[in-house]
Write an enzyme that holds these catalytic residues in place. Sequence first.
Site, PDB file in Angstrom:
ATOM      1  N   THR A 103       7.471  34.025  87.948  1.00  0.00           N
ATOM      2  CA  THR A 103       7.049  33.067  86.922  1.00  0.00           C
ATOM      3  C   THR A 103       7.748  33.362  85.611  1.00  0.00           C
ATOM      4  O   THR A 103       7.119  33.719  84.616  1.00  0.00           O
ATOM      5  CB  THR A 103       5.520  33.132  86.737  1.00  0.00           C
ATOM      6  OG1 THR A 103       5.169  34.491  86.508  1.00  0.00           O
ATOM      7  CG2 THR A 103       4.803  32.610  87.957  1.00  0.00           C
TER       8      THR A 103
ATOM      9  N   SER B  72      42.199  25.352  96.200  1.00  0.00           N
ATOM     10  CA  SER B  72      43.102  25.598  95.076  1.00  0.00           C
ATOM     11  C   SER B  72      43.652  27.006  95.199  1.00  0.00           C
ATOM     12  O   SER B  72      42.909  27.949  95.411  1.00  0.00           O
ATOM     13  CB  SER B  72      42.332  25.495  93.760  1.00  0.00           C
ATOM     14  OG  SER B  72      41.534  24.328  93.761  1.00  0.00           O
TER      15      SER B  72
ATOM     16  N   ASP C  56      41.773  40.708  97.779  1.00  0.00           N
ATOM     17  CA  ASP C  56      40.374  40.699  97.359  1.00  0.00           C
ATOM     18  C   ASP C  56      39.608  39.643  98.151  1.00  0.00           C
ATOM     19  O   ASP C  56      40.202  38.797  98.815  1.00  0.00           O
ATOM     20  CB  ASP C  56      40.259  40.439  95.859  1.00  0.00           C
ATOM     21  CG  ASP C  56      40.842  39.112  95.448  1.00  0.00           C
ATOM     22  OD1 ASP C  56      41.903  38.734  95.989  1.00  0.00           O
ATOM     23  OD2 ASP C  56      40.248  38.424  94.598  1.00  0.00           O
TER      24      ASP C  56
ATOM     25  N   HIS D  63       7.506  35.306  79.994  1.00  0.00           N
ATOM     26  CA  HIS D  63       6.458  35.048  80.974  1.00  0.00           C
ATOM     27  C   HIS D  63       6.011  33.592  80.793  1.00  0.00           C
ATOM     28  O   HIS D  63       5.621  33.187  79.702  1.00  0.00           O
ATOM     29  CB  HIS D  63       5.309  36.019  80.695  1.00  0.00           C
ATOM     30  CG  HIS D  63       4.210  36.003  81.702  1.00  0.00           C
ATOM     31  ND1 HIS D  63       3.561  34.857  82.084  1.00  0.00           N
ATOM     32  CD2 HIS D  63       3.635  37.007  82.415  1.00  0.00           C
ATOM     33  CE1 HIS D  63       2.630  35.160  82.988  1.00  0.00           C
ATOM     34  NE2 HIS D  63       2.671  36.471  83.204  1.00  0.00           N
TER      35      HIS D  63
ATOM     36  N   HIS E 210      34.675  32.001 102.239  1.00  0.00           N
ATOM     37  CA  HIS E 210      33.732  31.897 101.118  1.00  0.00           C
ATOM     38  C   HIS E 210      32.287  31.714 101.586  1.00  0.00           C
ATOM     39  O   HIS E 210      31.388  31.648 100.765  1.00  0.00           O
ATOM     40  CB  HIS E 210      34.072  30.739 100.164  1.00  0.00           C
ATOM     41  CG  HIS E 210      35.332  30.960  99.410  1.00  0.00           C
ATOM     42  ND1 HIS E 210      35.499  30.492  98.127  1.00  0.00           N
ATOM     43  CD2 HIS E 210      36.466  31.613  99.718  1.00  0.00           C
ATOM     44  CE1 HIS E 210      36.713  30.820  97.709  1.00  0.00           C
ATOM     45  NE2 HIS E 210      37.318  31.501  98.658  1.00  0.00           N
TER      46      HIS E 210
ATOM     47  N   ARG F 173      37.554  20.034  91.438  1.00  0.00           N
ATOM     48  CA  ARG F 173      38.833  20.183  92.132  1.00  0.00           C
ATOM     49  C   ARG F 173      39.730  19.072  91.599  1.00  0.00           C
ATOM     50  O   ARG F 173      39.412  17.889  91.754  1.00  0.00           O
ATOM     51  CB  ARG F 173      38.635  20.028  93.643  1.00  0.00           C
ATOM     52  CG  ARG F 173      37.760  21.106  94.243  1.00  0.00           C
ATOM     53  CD  ARG F 173      38.500  22.430  94.320  1.00  0.00           C
ATOM     54  NE  ARG F 173      37.576  23.526  94.649  1.00  0.00           N
ATOM     55  CZ  ARG F 173      37.971  24.751  94.954  1.00  0.00           C
ATOM     56  NH1 ARG F 173      39.255  25.065  94.963  1.00  0.00           N
ATOM     57  NH2 ARG F 173      37.100  25.689  95.221  1.00  0.00           N
TER      58      ARG F 173
ATOM     59  N   GLU G  74      42.554  37.214  93.350  1.00  0.00           N
ATOM     60  CA  GLU G  74      42.683  35.780  93.638  1.00  0.00           C
ATOM     61  C   GLU G  74      41.335  35.075  93.588  1.00  0.00           C
ATOM     62  O   GLU G  74      41.235  33.963  93.083  1.00  0.00           O
ATOM     63  CB  GLU G  74      43.332  35.575  95.010  1.00  0.00           C
ATOM     64  CG  GLU G  74      43.900  34.172  95.209  1.00  0.00           C
ATOM     65  CD  GLU G  74      42.901  33.175  95.807  1.00  0.00           C
ATOM     66  OE1 GLU G  74      43.207  31.981  95.759  1.00  0.00           O
ATOM     67  OE2 GLU G  74      41.841  33.574  96.318  1.00  0.00           O
TER      68      GLU G  74
ATOM     69  N   HIS H  85      46.610  37.747  99.108  1.00  0.00           N
ATOM     70  CA  HIS H  85      45.641  38.455  98.257  1.00  0.00           C
ATOM     71  C   HIS H  85      44.760  39.368  99.084  1.00  0.00           C
ATOM     72  O   HIS H  85      44.458  39.090 100.250  1.00  0.00           O
ATOM     73  CB  HIS H  85      44.833  37.507  97.380  1.00  0.00           C
ATOM     74  CG  HIS H  85      43.881  36.621  98.122  1.00  0.00           C
ATOM     75  ND1 HIS H  85      42.601  37.011  98.387  1.00  0.00           N
ATOM     76  CD2 HIS H  85      44.030  35.381  98.632  1.00  0.00           C
ATOM     77  CE1 HIS H  85      41.984  36.034  99.025  1.00  0.00           C
ATOM     78  NE2 HIS H  85      42.823  35.024  99.198  1.00  0.00           N
TER      79      HIS H  85
END
Lengths: 525, 525
Positions: free
Chosen positions: B381, B467, B149, B278, B495, B394, B214, B147
């Site tokens: 806030t 995975s 990406d 708010h 990652h 997983r 992917e 992949h």
Amino acid sequence: MSPLIKTSTLRVLFSSRLPVLASSSNNKFRPFCYPYSVSHKAEPKKMAAERALPQIFQYVDQNVESYKNLLKEAVAIPSVSSDAKHRDDCVRMVEWMKEKLKEVGATTELRDIGFQTLEGKQVKLPPVLVGVLGNDTNKNTICIYGHLDVQPALKSDGWASEPFELVERDGKLFGRGSTDDKGPVLGWLHAINAYKNVGSELPVNLKFVFECMEESSSQGLDELLMEKLKPEGFFDTVDYVCISDNYWLGTTKPCITYGLRGISYYFLEIECAKMDLHSGVFGGTVHEAMSDLIYLMDKLVDKDGKILITDIYKSVAPLLETEKQLYNTIDFDPEAYRKSIDAYKLPHNAVKEQLLMHRWRYPSLSLHGIEGAHYQTGAKTVIPGKVVGKFSIRIVPNQEPEEVEKLVFDYINKKWAERGSPNKMSISAQSGRAWTEDPDHPHYQAAARATKLIYQTEPDMSREGGSIPVTITLQEASGKNVLLLPMGAGDDMAHSQNEKINVRNYIEGIKLFAAYLYEVGKLPK
Amino acid sequence: MSPLIKTSTLRVLFSSRLPVLASSSNNKFRPFCYPYSVSHKAEPKKMAAERALPQIFQYVDQNVESYKNLLKEAVAIPSVSSDAKHRDDCVRMVEWMKEKLKEVGATTELRDIGFQTLEGKQVKLPPVLVGVLGNDTNKNTICIYGHLDVQPALKSDGWASEPFELVERDGKLFGRGSTDDKGPVLGWLHAINAYKNVGSELPVNLKFVFECMEESSSQGLDELLMEKLKPEGFFDTVDYVCISDNYWLGTTKPCITYGLRGISYYFLEIECAKMDLHSGVFGGTVHEAMSDLIYLMDKLVDKDGKILITDIYKSVAPLLETEKQLYNTIDFDPEAYRKSIDAYKLPHNAVKEQLLMHRWRYPSLSLHGIEGAHYQTGAKTVIPGKVVGKFSIRIVPNQEPEEVEKLVFDYINKKWAERGSPNKMSISAQSGRAWTEDPDHPHYQAAARATKLIYQTEPDMSREGGSIPVTITLQEASGKNVLLLPMGAGDDMAHSQNEKINVRNYIEGIKLFAAYLYEVGKLPK
């Protein structure tokens, strides 16, 4: 001078010191410039303030486009105080405002307030703009506070237009800071300018404190006020303090505000690893910081908004019968309120008095979010290494910040011990006290008369759920009565997407401020 | 031709078709260009593959700088598939890779896979790059998947250098996508190029499937593989499938992977108002979406990582004595693992076999974050109007995604009913099954021989916690044995911040791929 005299005539009367005139017809696309930027000497004899008011109102109506343009300029400076990337914009915003104050004749000063730790670095705080206009010992002196910084805003948060580009739609001016608090700050400027422009001297002396850190706990301001300005005698001549950094309760009826909740803001940090981890590779073999944080955050408040921190309600001021009566007459429609935010159902059985009390006089706890976790769209499979949960409690009379912080710390420590996680937990807080004044004080009555003059109705004497910690500091620094005079409406959505100020509130607000200066000018010295 | 023949001699031998030679000495600062971009016709007689391997290894060693430069080019394209803003970069990345495949002689095709809904809009998916190189019916054919990406990355997340600028420090190449999965994808390209460059024909036919979604659930890929490529006969000639999109277990010993966990990713949305509010103005008078979401998220997993969803462990494959034995010999040091992430303490009493099982064969649940809430630094806030909690499980053999999703939906609905909130809740999922193969298959033994040739050690036959759903689809589409051949090391931090690939893994990985092609070439047709 007739109250109906035209501005064009005024222009001729004072033409010698009015080389550039702001008007709606010719000023649409060039930067706004106050006619007072040239000279403040040798002004012709002034008319009395009471005769000037109708002129002022007319002048204001004739300069609407100029006022919008100036607000557009101010909104275009993204003075987001919480983000180090925007610190230069904050400084630029303060300097911009300094020039505007000088243009209306004030003497100004930028006061250094040191550094803060932001995103792990020492970052210089934006200076505070301090100004003085007039020193006539026969006049009352008002200290005006406002702030020039704003909350963060991204178009992708759900804004219909660019947040830092003021856009008018349906009689509303949309833009970050339009109502909180750039519109009101400019309102004072326009009111002063209007007095001068119709040839009337100001009925009061003015002192200004404009900061650029209000949305970030007003860091450095308390020290400046209490340890510098007060000892230097800045407040010695101050008779009244006025803050316009709040809103009407609803959308039609004006109010004057005599109470605010305080705030106690918490940073709850959990760390499980020195970096973010891939949930496929590491999931199942780490004690994840996120689940610890979510566990602790879930122990803070129940679904009905009841705060679960031990003893947190103990010091809340008891509800007296006299106070209870006050809520009955307030103009507030729970169903309109619900609809305005599209809520599915309101808590407290949607009972008006209960809702008002829970906005104004009881504490509330909100979970704001988590720093360090996945927040984008899409499906990121991360185990965050360090996360910071953000929550705050709006505190009320008679809760003291130190007491509330201790209760929260003790409670979190207890729950953390119960959790038995091996991870690292720490918690810190920033807090400001709640505030109330006596709504029967002459200062409040003067503001009420001014409001009635502009809006033809008695204002509600109200409290608010929000927090402006400087209110208390100014009360302590000056020892004088502090009043909150809102310009914007209750649906202005400060801090939210599509913040706006109604053109009507902005323009009538300028008149209101002018009338308020007049009314305070009449109070006995 | 001697195995020790120098590349310079090879250059002379094949100079007629090598107008531009990539070398470490002269190619440091210009874009990498494969010598095969000019002509693939009239090649001289090839040497046998077994004689070519030593030449190939030498050629690879002499082209290290070129390989780094090409990876630098690939990393510089921020092909973040989860972010619509980067969709053009994804397309650019696929097109860039198409040219590279063409340069090594493959016929290529960009296959349209339609649209997705992203951030509320219909967005075109990046095309899938499909390629074919060789059609000798006497050779085995390998289908290679990779992949193009990457996961999102910002320097401010905690990167030591710009994530999209490949930087070498201490023998490591830091950059988003360096190891996941641009490095391995380029590894195939370099291996093919090396064969050609030393004048040896490829020992196998190759087919390529390189996608760019992917990291965003491989949207559109399954349909392309099952409903287009399979009916078109793309897989008819495929004998083996190889994927290099995973990592060694540790940092020194290579492995071959025969099992992966699946994933079931959840989007849990709660809405309390049509906009952010708010907390001062509204706190105490709304049922806040955040506290509902935090409540539900806290019901998912306990502090030790035990998943609390009813019956979730019921269909997990029982642990057989034979499988249990496998874990004893795996090279894995819990204390080194703990130190590598600076965790305070590991779960499962830090027992090696237990940790491995919880990474590979038991499900885990991770809480990833919250979309729509405050996530920046500072003290905003806000009461968020709509929040989306992200978590994933997983999943493992024999958990089926549909069954897991149903258990999660039922559990969340039950907890939501218990909560009794008036707010709006919805949950959706994206899932992919777990996968295992037989590590005694000849394909695995061929890969093991190749690995031993390069690293001088028997690889661990391992499983992984991550995975790669396409593994199963490719297994189904081809009906053939699928193998995972990792290039990167276990500390590459895919990652995460500071993702890297070791120069050693990248370069030896190219040799490994070349040796793997040779070993598969020897398998009976």
